[in-house]
Design a protein around this motif. Structure first.
Motif, PDB file in Angstrom:
ATOM      1  N   ARG A  92       0.836  -1.208   0.000  1.00  0.00           N
ATOM      2  CA  ARG A  92       0.000   0.000   0.000  1.00  0.00           C
ATOM      3  C   ARG A  92       0.874   1.262   0.000  1.00  0.00           C
ATOM      4  NH1 ARG A  92      -3.852   1.938   4.821  1.00  0.00           N
ATOM      5  NH2 ARG A  92      -4.806   3.680   3.741  1.00  0.00           N
ATOM      6  N   ALA A  93       1.952   1.256   0.769  1.00  0.00           N
ATOM      7  CA  ALA A  93       2.855   2.411   0.816  1.00  0.00           C
ATOM      8  C   ALA A  93       3.540   2.617  -0.545  1.00  0.00           C
ATOM      9  CB  ALA A  93       3.892   2.231   1.919  1.00  0.00           C
ATOM     10  N   LEU A  94       3.926   1.516  -1.198  1.00  0.00           N
ATOM     11  CA  LEU A  94       4.529   1.629  -2.535  1.00  0.00           C
ATOM     12  C   LEU A  94       3.530   2.195  -3.545  1.00  0.00           C
ATOM     13  CD1 LEU A  94       6.599  -1.683  -2.737  1.00  0.00           C
ATOM     14  CD2 LEU A  94       7.509   0.656  -2.853  1.00  0.00           C
ATOM     15  N   ALA A  95       2.292   1.734  -3.474  1.00  0.00           N
ATOM     16  CA  ALA A  95       1.256   2.245  -4.378  1.00  0.00           C
ATOM     17  C   ALA A  95       1.005   3.732  -4.119  1.00  0.00           C
ATOM     18  CB  ALA A  95      -0.032   1.437  -4.208  1.00  0.00           C
ATOM     19  N   ALA A  96       0.990   4.136  -2.852  1.00  0.00           N
ATOM     20  CA  ALA A  96       0.800   5.552  -2.511  1.00  0.00           C
ATOM     21  C   ALA A  96       1.952   6.399  -3.037  1.00  0.00           C
ATOM     22  CB  ALA A  96       0.666   5.718  -1.002  1.00  0.00           C
ATOM     23  N   LYS A  97       3.160   5.865  -2.953  1.00  0.00           N
ATOM     24  CA  LYS A  97       4.340   6.567  -3.473  1.00  0.00           C
ATOM     25  C   LYS A  97       4.222   6.761  -4.976  1.00  0.00           C
ATOM     26  CE  LYS A  97       9.341   6.017  -3.937  1.00  0.00           C
ATOM     27  NZ  LYS A  97       9.671   5.371  -5.183  1.00  0.00           N
ATOM     28  N   GLU A  98       3.821   5.711  -5.678  1.00  0.00           N
ATOM     29  CA  GLU A  98       3.675   5.799  -7.136  1.00  0.00           C
ATOM     30  C   GLU A  98       2.589   6.800  -7.527  1.00  0.00           C
ATOM     31  OE1 GLU A  98       3.111   1.791  -8.542  1.00  0.00           O
ATOM     32  OE2 GLU A  98       5.084   1.173  -7.822  1.00  0.00           O
ATOM     33  N   ARG A  99       1.452   6.780  -6.821  1.00  0.00           N
ATOM     34  CA  ARG A  99       0.375   7.741  -7.107  1.00  0.00           C
ATOM     35  C   ARG A  99       0.847   9.170  -6.889  1.00  0.00           C
ATOM     36  NH1 ARG A  99      -2.645   4.095  -4.230  1.00  0.00           N
ATOM     37  NH2 ARG A  99      -2.653   5.448  -2.401  1.00  0.00           N
ATOM     38  N   ALA A 100       1.575   9.388  -5.791  1.00  0.00           N
ATOM     39  CA  ALA A 100       2.069  10.734  -5.489  1.00  0.00           C
ATOM     40  C   ALA A 100       3.060  11.206  -6.544  1.00  0.00           C
ATOM     41  CB  ALA A 100       2.710  10.756  -4.101  1.00  0.00           C
ATOM     42  N   GLU A 101       3.924  10.311  -6.984  1.00  0.00           N
ATOM     43  CA  GLU A 101       4.895  10.679  -8.026  1.00  0.00           C
ATOM     44  C   GLU A 101       4.194  11.033  -9.334  1.00  0.00           C
ATOM     45  OE1 GLU A 101       8.787   8.167  -6.465  1.00  0.00           O
ATOM     46  OE2 GLU A 101       7.379   7.186  -7.833  1.00  0.00           O
ATOM     47  N   LYS A 102       3.126  10.305  -9.684  1.00  0.00           N
ATOM     48  CA  LYS A 102       2.345  10.630 -10.888  1.00  0.00           C
ATOM     49  C   LYS A 102       1.677  11.999 -10.738  1.00  0.00           C
ATOM     50  CE  LYS A 102       1.239   5.997 -12.541  1.00  0.00           C
ATOM     51  NZ  LYS A 102       0.177   5.008 -12.739  1.00  0.00           N
ATOM     52  N   MET A 103       1.125  12.255  -9.549  1.00  0.00           N
ATOM     53  CA  MET A 103       0.472  13.545  -9.309  1.00  0.00           C
ATOM     54  C   MET A 103       1.470  14.695  -9.437  1.00  0.00           C
ATOM     55  SD  MET A 103      -2.166  12.782  -6.146  1.00  0.00           S
ATOM     56  CE  MET A 103      -2.420  14.513  -5.833  1.00  0.00           C
ATOM     57  N   LEU A 104       2.689  14.484  -9.000  1.00  0.00           N
ATOM     58  CA  LEU A 104       3.701  15.542  -9.084  1.00  0.00           C
ATOM     59  C   LEU A 104       4.056  15.871 -10.533  1.00  0.00           C
ATOM     60  CD1 LEU A 104       6.036  14.595  -6.116  1.00  0.00           C
ATOM     61  CD2 LEU A 104       4.662  16.668  -6.342  1.00  0.00           C
ATOM     62  N   LYS A 105       3.911  14.898 -11.427  1.00  0.00           N
ATOM     63  CA  LYS A 105       4.191  15.130 -12.851  1.00  0.00           C
ATOM     64  C   LYS A 105       3.025  15.814 -13.567  1.00  0.00           C
ATOM     65  CE  LYS A 105       7.335  11.239 -13.128  1.00  0.00           C
ATOM     66  NZ  LYS A 105       7.545   9.879 -13.617  1.00  0.00           N
ATOM     67  N   ASP A 106       1.844  15.791 -12.949  1.00  0.00           N
ATOM     68  CA  ASP A 106       0.640  16.382 -13.538  1.00  0.00           C
ATOM     69  C   ASP A 106       0.536  17.842 -13.106  1.00  0.00           C
ATOM     70  OD1 ASP A 106      -1.873  17.146 -14.366  1.00  0.00           O
ATOM     71  OD2 ASP A 106      -2.925  15.503 -13.378  1.00  0.00           O
ATOM     72  N   SER A 107       0.643  18.750 -14.048  1.00  0.00           N
ATOM     73  CA  SER A 107       0.610  20.184 -13.713  1.00  0.00           C
ATOM     74  C   SER A 107      -0.752  20.643 -13.193  1.00  0.00           C
ATOM     75  CB  SER A 107       1.011  21.031 -14.929  1.00  0.00           C
ATOM     76  OG  SER A 107       0.104  20.801 -15.994  1.00  0.00           O
ATOM     77  N   ASN A 108      -1.807  19.864 -13.432  1.00  0.00           N
ATOM     78  CA  ASN A 108      -3.138  20.227 -12.944  1.00  0.00           C
ATOM     79  C   ASN A 108      -3.404  19.718 -11.533  1.00  0.00           C
ATOM     80  OD1 ASN A 108      -3.855  21.517 -15.340  1.00  0.00           O
ATOM     81  ND2 ASN A 108      -4.407  19.558 -16.275  1.00  0.00           N
ATOM     82  N   ALA A 109      -2.529  18.875 -11.024  1.00  0.00           N
ATOM     83  CA  ALA A 109      -2.723  18.277  -9.695  1.00  0.00           C
ATOM     84  C   ALA A 109      -2.310  19.262  -8.601  1.00  0.00           C
ATOM     85  CB  ALA A 109      -1.912  17.002  -9.575  1.00  0.00           C
ATOM     86  N   ASN A 110      -2.837  19.040  -7.421  1.00  0.00           N
ATOM     87  CA  ASN A 110      -2.472  19.832  -6.249  1.00  0.00           C
ATOM     88  C   ASN A 110      -1.079  19.381  -5.801  1.00  0.00           C
ATOM     89  OD1 ASN A 110      -2.079  20.751  -3.587  1.00  0.00           O
ATOM     90  ND2 ASN A 110      -4.293  20.809  -3.226  1.00  0.00           N
ATOM     91  N   GLN A 111      -0.072  20.196  -6.083  1.00  0.00           N
ATOM     92  CA  GLN A 111       1.316  19.825  -5.825  1.00  0.00           C
ATOM     93  C   GLN A 111       1.622  19.676  -4.330  1.00  0.00           C
ATOM     94  OE1 GLN A 111       3.661  19.187  -8.525  1.00  0.00           O
ATOM     95  NE2 GLN A 111       1.626  19.055  -9.433  1.00  0.00           N
ATOM     96  N   ALA A 112       1.049  20.537  -3.509  1.00  0.00           N
ATOM     97  CA  ALA A 112       1.292  20.450  -2.064  1.00  0.00           C
ATOM     98  C   ALA A 112       0.735  19.137  -1.510  1.00  0.00           C
ATOM     99  CB  ALA A 112       0.675  21.640  -1.347  1.00  0.00           C
ATOM    100  N   ARG A 113      -0.444  18.766  -1.966  1.00  0.00           N
ATOM    101  CA  ARG A 113      -1.056  17.519  -1.517  1.00  0.00           C
ATOM    102  C   ARG A 113      -0.230  16.321  -1.989  1.00  0.00           C
ATOM    103  NH1 ARG A 113      -7.167  15.452  -2.906  1.00  0.00           N
ATOM    104  NH2 ARG A 113      -7.064  13.626  -1.604  1.00  0.00           N
ATOM    105  N   ALA A 114       0.259  16.378  -3.219  1.00  0.00           N
ATOM    106  CA  ALA A 114       1.077  15.292  -3.752  1.00  0.00           C
ATOM    107  C   ALA A 114       2.377  15.157  -2.970  1.00  0.00           C
ATOM    108  CB  ALA A 114       1.366  15.535  -5.235  1.00  0.00           C
ATOM    109  N   MET A 115       3.008  16.287  -2.637  1.00  0.00           N
ATOM    110  CA  MET A 115       4.258  16.243  -1.857  1.00  0.00           C
ATOM    111  C   MET A 115       4.018  15.655  -0.468  1.00  0.00           C
ATOM    112  SD  MET A 115       6.978  16.998  -3.436  1.00  0.00           S
ATOM    113  CE  MET A 115       8.037  17.095  -2.015  1.00  0.00           C
ATOM    114  N   ALA A 116       2.905  16.028   0.157  1.00  0.00           N
ATOM    115  CA  ALA A 116       2.586  15.493   1.485  1.00  0.00           C
ATOM    116  C   ALA A 116       2.369  13.981   1.414  1.00  0.00           C
ATOM    117  CB  ALA A 116       1.355  16.192   2.052  1.00  0.00           C
ATOM    118  N   ALA A 117       1.664  13.529   0.392  1.00  0.00           N
ATOM    119  CA  ALA A 117       1.422  12.092   0.222  1.00  0.00           C
ATOM    120  C   ALA A 117       2.735  11.351  -0.022  1.00  0.00           C
ATOM    121  CB  ALA A 117       0.455  11.853  -0.935  1.00  0.00           C
TER     122      ALA A 117
END
Length: 130
Positions: A92-117
């Motif tokens: 689950r932690a690995l999956a959360a890491k991968e999701r957060a990394e994808k969100m960080l690459k998406d310019s429309n995503a909430n970057q602060a939330r992605a960094m926290a995740a």
């Protein structure tokens, strides 16, 4: 010499007992607490807490931010979540890491939330590797 430590997470009293020392991560850096520490209240970052029991046994856990109130004889930590290494679901932690990394690459995503995740996932993964 010891002091009372109480760690309260949103869902439970995570730890309560006498300890000789703790080391945890504040938002301003790492903090060690010993018996008779100067009273202090500060915010915590996501990170590992190292708990040294009176018999010199060391326990480690993850803390997901929060606050610490240090008194001369008692320290209270309020945190969003706390986990022992054995409670962490690595997949689950690995999956959360991968999701957060994808969100960080998406310019429309909430970057602060992605960094926290990402920080939360990395803390969990780091603790399970020790």
């Amino acid at each position: 010499m010891a002091f009372n430590l109480q760690i309260i997470a949103v869902d439970r009293v995570f730890f309560e007992g006498e300890v000789g020392k703790i080391i945890l991560k504040g938002t301003e850096g790492e903090l060690a607490v010993l018996p008779h520490h100067t009273p202090l209240t500060t915010t915590l970052a996501e990170g590992e807490i190292k708990i040294f029991l009176e018999d010199k046994t060391k326990k480690s856990a993850s803390l997901m931010g929060g606050f610490v109130k240090i008194g001369k004889d008692k320290t209270v930590i309020l945190t969003e979540a706390a986990e022992w290494p054995g409670e962490i679901d690595v997949d689950r932690a690995l999956a959360a890491k991968e999701r957060a990394e994808k969100m960080l690459k998406d310019s429309n995503a909430n970057q602060a939330r992605a960094m926290a995740a990402l920080r939360r996932a990395l803390v969990r993964l780091d603790l399970t590797e020790k």
